[in-house]
Design an enzyme around this catalytic site. Structure first.
Site, short mmCIF file in Angstrom:
data_model
loop_
_atom_site.label_atom_id
_atom_site.label_comp_id
_atom_site.label_asym_id
_atom_site.label_seq_id
_atom_site.Cartn_x
_atom_site.Cartn_y
_atom_site.Cartn_z
N GLU A 12 58.95 32.20 63.94
CA GLU A 12 59.65 30.96 64.31
C GLU A 12 58.63 29.79 64.26
O GLU A 12 57.46 29.98 64.62
CB GLU A 12 60.16 31.15 65.75
CG GLU A 12 60.95 30.00 66.34
CD GLU A 12 61.39 30.33 67.80
OE1 GLU A 12 60.88 31.30 68.39
OE2 GLU A 12 62.25 29.59 68.31
N LYS A 51 69.24 28.04 65.15
CA LYS A 51 69.24 28.92 66.34
C LYS A 51 70.36 28.55 67.32
O LYS A 51 70.46 27.39 67.76
CB LYS A 51 67.88 28.79 67.01
CG LYS A 51 67.62 29.69 68.19
CD LYS A 51 66.19 29.45 68.69
CE LYS A 51 65.76 30.40 69.78
NZ LYS A 51 64.36 30.14 70.19
N CYS A 111 64.43 34.41 67.47
CA CYS A 111 63.84 34.67 68.78
C CYS A 111 64.88 34.97 69.86
O CYS A 111 65.47 36.03 69.85
CB CYS A 111 62.89 33.53 69.16
SG CYS A 111 61.63 34.11 70.33
N VAL A 143 57.77 35.02 74.37
CA VAL A 143 56.87 34.81 75.51
C VAL A 143 57.18 35.73 76.69
O VAL A 143 56.39 35.83 77.61
CB VAL A 143 56.89 33.33 75.99
CG1 VAL A 143 56.29 32.41 74.93
CG2 VAL A 143 58.30 32.88 76.34
C1 ACM Z 1 61.94 31.79 72.16
O1 ACM Z 1 63.16 31.86 71.95
N1 ACM Z 1 61.13 31.20 71.30
C2 ACM Z 1 61.35 32.37 73.37
#
Ligand code: ACM
Length: 274
Positions: A45, A116, A149, A176
């Protein structure tokens, strides 16, 4: 007539971008990709900009349009060399809108982007709300669905891609949370009988007012049997590779004639029944 191709090589690349150093990050990717010739390559990402935008104005400033921007142009060049597909996370600009997105290219041609759906934490202050859409891209018979992510936390995202026929889920990430996603992706792969490629990043960023973030590495390729096919370490750049067989990802029968897609009870899944 030759039978259609069913076996493909795939690669997930783990890197440590430096915030805001777009040219240096692209040069590092040049280096990592120099010897990679896979049919599908997945990068993390926001792989050219870094993650911790201080505000929306900074995200807009570092964002690029697709396919004109610097990362997109590099992706087109790399994919022209490999002849395969690449998926990479980036900040996408469209007019005054900015999205946390993934670019998809194949054999030197732009295929599109995915924006996203599930924004994590302060991302909601930096990006516009997206409509996705969750979609599958096809190149030379390999069907690749894309999510980014934190989408991992919503099993509906992977299931939506699998129901559209994805063989592989490309999953650019900047994770994370403590290893939860890497574990969960074994289940996303198993329950959907697909391959998943989570290309995560390593290192730390601290850009107040954002909290210090430590990215967890441990990029992973998982197979339709729920097993890891390749794993990276917590730190250090890595290129993971594996072989994908679409006769496996297109067979949803797991036991005694149980086809896990055909036997879904959509009408009983109240509130969510695609
Ligand atoms: C994330 O969605 N970059 C933690």
């Amino acid at each position: 007539m030759a039978s259609p191709r069913t076996v493909f090589t795939v690669a997930a690349v783990q890197t440590e971008p430096v915030f805001g150093a777009v040219e240096a990050n692209l040069a590092a990717l040049d280096h990592h990709l120099a010897d990679v010739g896979a049919d599908l390559i997945v990068l993390p990402e926001l792989c050219s900009t870094g993650y911790s935008f201080q505000d929306r104005a900074e995200a807009l400033e570092l964002a690029e349009t697709f396919p004109e921007g610097p990362l997109s142009q590099r992706l087109l060049a790399w994919s022209a060399r490999t002849g395969g597909m690449l998926v990479a996370g980036f900040a996408e600009r469209e007019g005054e809108q900015v999205y946390n997105a993934a670019a998809v290219v194949a054999a030197g041609e732009p295929l599109g982007t995915y924006r996203k759906l599930h924004l994590f934490g302060f991302e909601r202050e930096c990006y516009d709300r997206s409509e996705g859409p969750l979609r599958v891209f096809e190149h030379e018979g390999l069907r690749v669905g894309v999510m980014i992510c934190f989408d991992w936390m919503f099993p509906e995202a992977a299931r939506t891609l699998a129901l559209q026929g994805a063989d592989v889920i490309a999953h650019p990430s900047n994770l994370v949370l403590p290893g939860w996603c890497q574990q969960a992706m074994l289940v996303r792969a198993l329950e959907n009988r697909v391959y998943t490629l989570t290309a995560n990043r390593t290192g730390t960023e601290h850009r107040p007012p954002r909290p210090e973030l430590r990215f967890t590495g441990l990029s992973r390729i998982a197979g339709p049997d729920g097993k890891a096919l390749a794993d990276a370490a917590e730190q250090d750049a890595a290129v993971l590779s594996a072989s994908v067989d679409t006769t496996v990802s297109r067979c949803k029968t797991i036991a005694s004639g149980n086809d896990v897609f055909a036997e879904r009870r959509q009408h009983d899944y109240r509130g969510w029944a695609p």
